[in-house]
Write an enzyme that holds these catalytic residues in place. Structure first.
Site, short mmCIF file in Angstrom:
data_model
loop_
_atom_site.label_atom_id
_atom_site.label_comp_id
_atom_site.label_asym_id
_atom_site.label_seq_id
_atom_site.Cartn_x
_atom_site.Cartn_y
_atom_site.Cartn_z
N LYS B 95 0.89 -1.17 0.00
CA LYS B 95 0.00 0.00 0.00
C LYS B 95 0.92 1.21 0.00
O LYS B 95 1.57 1.52 1.00
CB LYS B 95 -0.91 -0.01 1.24
CG LYS B 95 -1.82 1.21 1.29
CD LYS B 95 -2.55 1.31 2.61
CE LYS B 95 -3.14 2.70 2.74
NZ LYS B 95 -3.69 2.95 4.08
N GLY B 156 -8.03 9.42 9.07
CA GLY B 156 -8.41 9.54 10.48
C GLY B 156 -9.45 10.60 10.77
O GLY B 156 -9.82 10.80 11.92
N ALA B 183 -9.33 5.67 3.42
CA ALA B 183 -9.15 6.81 4.33
C ALA B 183 -10.37 7.72 4.40
O ALA B 183 -11.03 7.99 3.39
CB ALA B 183 -7.94 7.65 3.96
N GLY B 184 -10.62 8.17 5.62
CA GLY B 184 -11.63 9.19 5.85
C GLY B 184 -13.00 8.67 6.20
O GLY B 184 -13.89 9.43 6.56
N ASN B 205 -9.59 2.02 9.12
CA ASN B 205 -8.92 1.64 10.36
C ASN B 205 -9.53 2.36 11.55
O ASN B 205 -10.15 1.78 12.43
CB ASN B 205 -7.43 1.93 10.22
CG ASN B 205 -6.58 1.42 11.38
OD1 ASN B 205 -5.39 1.23 11.23
ND2 ASN B 205 -7.14 1.17 12.55
N THR B 206 -9.37 3.69 11.57
CA THR B 206 -9.71 4.47 12.76
C THR B 206 -11.17 4.31 13.17
O THR B 206 -11.47 4.23 14.37
CB THR B 206 -9.39 5.96 12.52
OG1 THR B 206 -8.06 6.07 12.01
CG2 THR B 206 -9.50 6.76 13.80
#
Lengths: 65, 255
Positions: B95, B156, B183-184, B205-206
C-alpha cells in the site's frame, strides 16, 4: 566503530552488518535493515561491511492503517 | 473483488492500528470478515521487541497482509520502506503512501507516481493511496498499478466522502479498474454510500479501532459494505426532483 542505530549512537565492533546485529541483540529478530537509506537485504548482511558513521535502520512489523 | 489475480470474498480491508488491545484487534478482524489487513514497519528496540509479538498475533489470524509505506514523505523513502516490507512480510503487495502535507496527510501525487513506477518495475503489486484526480489515476495505471485507492477524506478524519462528484466521476472514468476508498470513512453509512457508487472495496482503520466497541463496529462495517454492494448490483432508481405517487391513481374515488 561508532554508528547510528535507529538514530541512536552505538558502538559496535562489526565489521559486518550481520556481526553488528548479533552484538546489538537482533540476531533472531524478524527485522529488515537499511544502511544509509538503502535497503540491505538479509542475504547481504554477512558480506556488507559497516563503516564509521553509518546510519543503520532496523525495522520490524508494526500496527498500520 | 479481484486484485492482482487474488479473489477476495470480503470487500473490507482493515487496518491494525489504534486498537485498545491486541485481543480487541484480533476480535475486530474476526468479526469484520476481512481477509486483508494493513500493517507497517517501524523501528524495533532490541529490548522491547514489540514488533515480534505483533507479527506473531497477525500470523495467527490467518489473513493476508498489505504492508504500507505510511509516514514516508518522498519516493525514495517509500521505495526503501517497500523493499524492507517485502522481505519481512513475504509479499509483493504494497500500500503505497507518499505523504505531501503534514496537516491533511494528502498524497504527494508526483512522488506517488514516481515510486509506483519504480516499485512495479521491481516486481511489486502496488495499491496506491491517491486522490480522486483522474489524470493522476491515469498516470498510476501507466506506471503499472492495477488498483486505485482514492481517499474519501483525510486519514483519520471520519468525514466520509468529501467529494462525491469526484468519486463518482472516477468510477465512471475507470469502469474496469478495482477502486477502493481508502481513508476518511467514519461511519458504516459512508462505506455503504461508496459501495452504492460502485466502488469495489473499502479500506479503513480508525472508525473501527476508535469505536467504543471496535469488534461490533467491525461487523457493522462488514454488513454496510455488503448492503452497499448489493444495492449497486441491484441498480438503484434515478433520483427525481418532484414527487411521483407510488400508489396507483387510476380508479381513485371521488374524481
Amino acid at each position: 566503530m561508532k554508528i547510528l542505530v535507529n538514530n541512536e549512537a552505538r558502538e559496535v565492533a562489526g565489521p559486518s552488518l550481520a556481526d553488528a546485529l548479533d552484538e546489538l541483540g537482533y540476531a533472531d529478530a524478524v527485522i529488515a535493515t537499511a544502511v544509509n537509506g538503502d535497503f540491505a537485504p538479509a542475504r547481504s548482511r554477512p558480506t556488507l561491511m559497516l563503516r564509521e558513521g553509518d546510519r543503520l535502520e532496523l525495522l520490524a512489523p508494526m500496527r498500520g492503517g | 473483488m479481484e486484485v492482482y489475480g487474488v479473489t477476495l470474498a470480503s470487500r473490507l480491508l482493515l487496518g491494525t492500528a489504534l486498537y485498545p488491545s491486541p485481543a480487541i484487534l484480533a476480535e475486530a478482524v474476526r468479526r469484520s470478515g476481512a481477509e486483508v489487513v494493513t500493517v507497517s514497519l517501524r523501528r524495533e528496540s532490541g529490548t522491547e521487541r514489540a514488533g515480534q509479538a505483533f507479527w506473531s498475533l497477525i500470523r495467527d489470524l490467518g489473513v493476508r497482509v498489505l504492508p504500507n509505506t505510511a509516514g514516508c514523505h518522498s519516493a525514495r523513502e517509500a521505495i526503501t520502506t517497500a523493499q524492507m516490507a517485502r522481505e519481512v512480510f513475504g509479499t509483493n503487495w504494497i500500500k503505497l503512501e507518499v505523504i505531501g502535507n503534514h496537516d491533511t496527510l494528502q498524497p504527494d501525487v508526483f512522488g506517488l507516481v514516481e515510486a509506483a513506477r519504480a516499485l512495479t518495475t521491481d516486481g511489486f503489486e502496488v495499491f496506491p493511496y491517491t486522490t480522486e484526480d483522474l489524470v493522476v489515476g491515469e498516470r498510476l495505471l501507466d506506471a503499472g498499478c492495477r488498483v486505485l485507492m482514492p481517499w474519501g477524506a483525510p486519514i483519520g478524519s471520519g468525514r466520509g466522502l468529501n467529494n462525491l462528484y469526484g468519486l463518482r466521476a472516477m468510477r465512471a472514468h475507470f469502469p474496469d479498474v478495482p477502486l477502493v476508498v481508502d481513508a476518511g470513512i467514519g461511519l458504516p453509512s459512508q462505506a455503504c454510500q461508496a459501495m452504492e457508487l460502485g466502488y469495489d472495496g473499502i479500506l479503513l482503520n480508525t472508525a473501527v479501532a476508535k469505536a467504543g466497541d471496535p469488534a461490533r463496529m467491525a461487523e457493522a462495517f462488514a454488513n454496510a459494505i455488503r448492503a452497499g454492494r448489493e444495492a449497486f448490483l441491484a441498480e438503484p432508481m434515478p433520483p427525481r426532483d418532484m414527487a411521483e405517487p407510488s400508489t396507483p391513481v387510476l380508479g381513485m374515488a371521488f374524481r
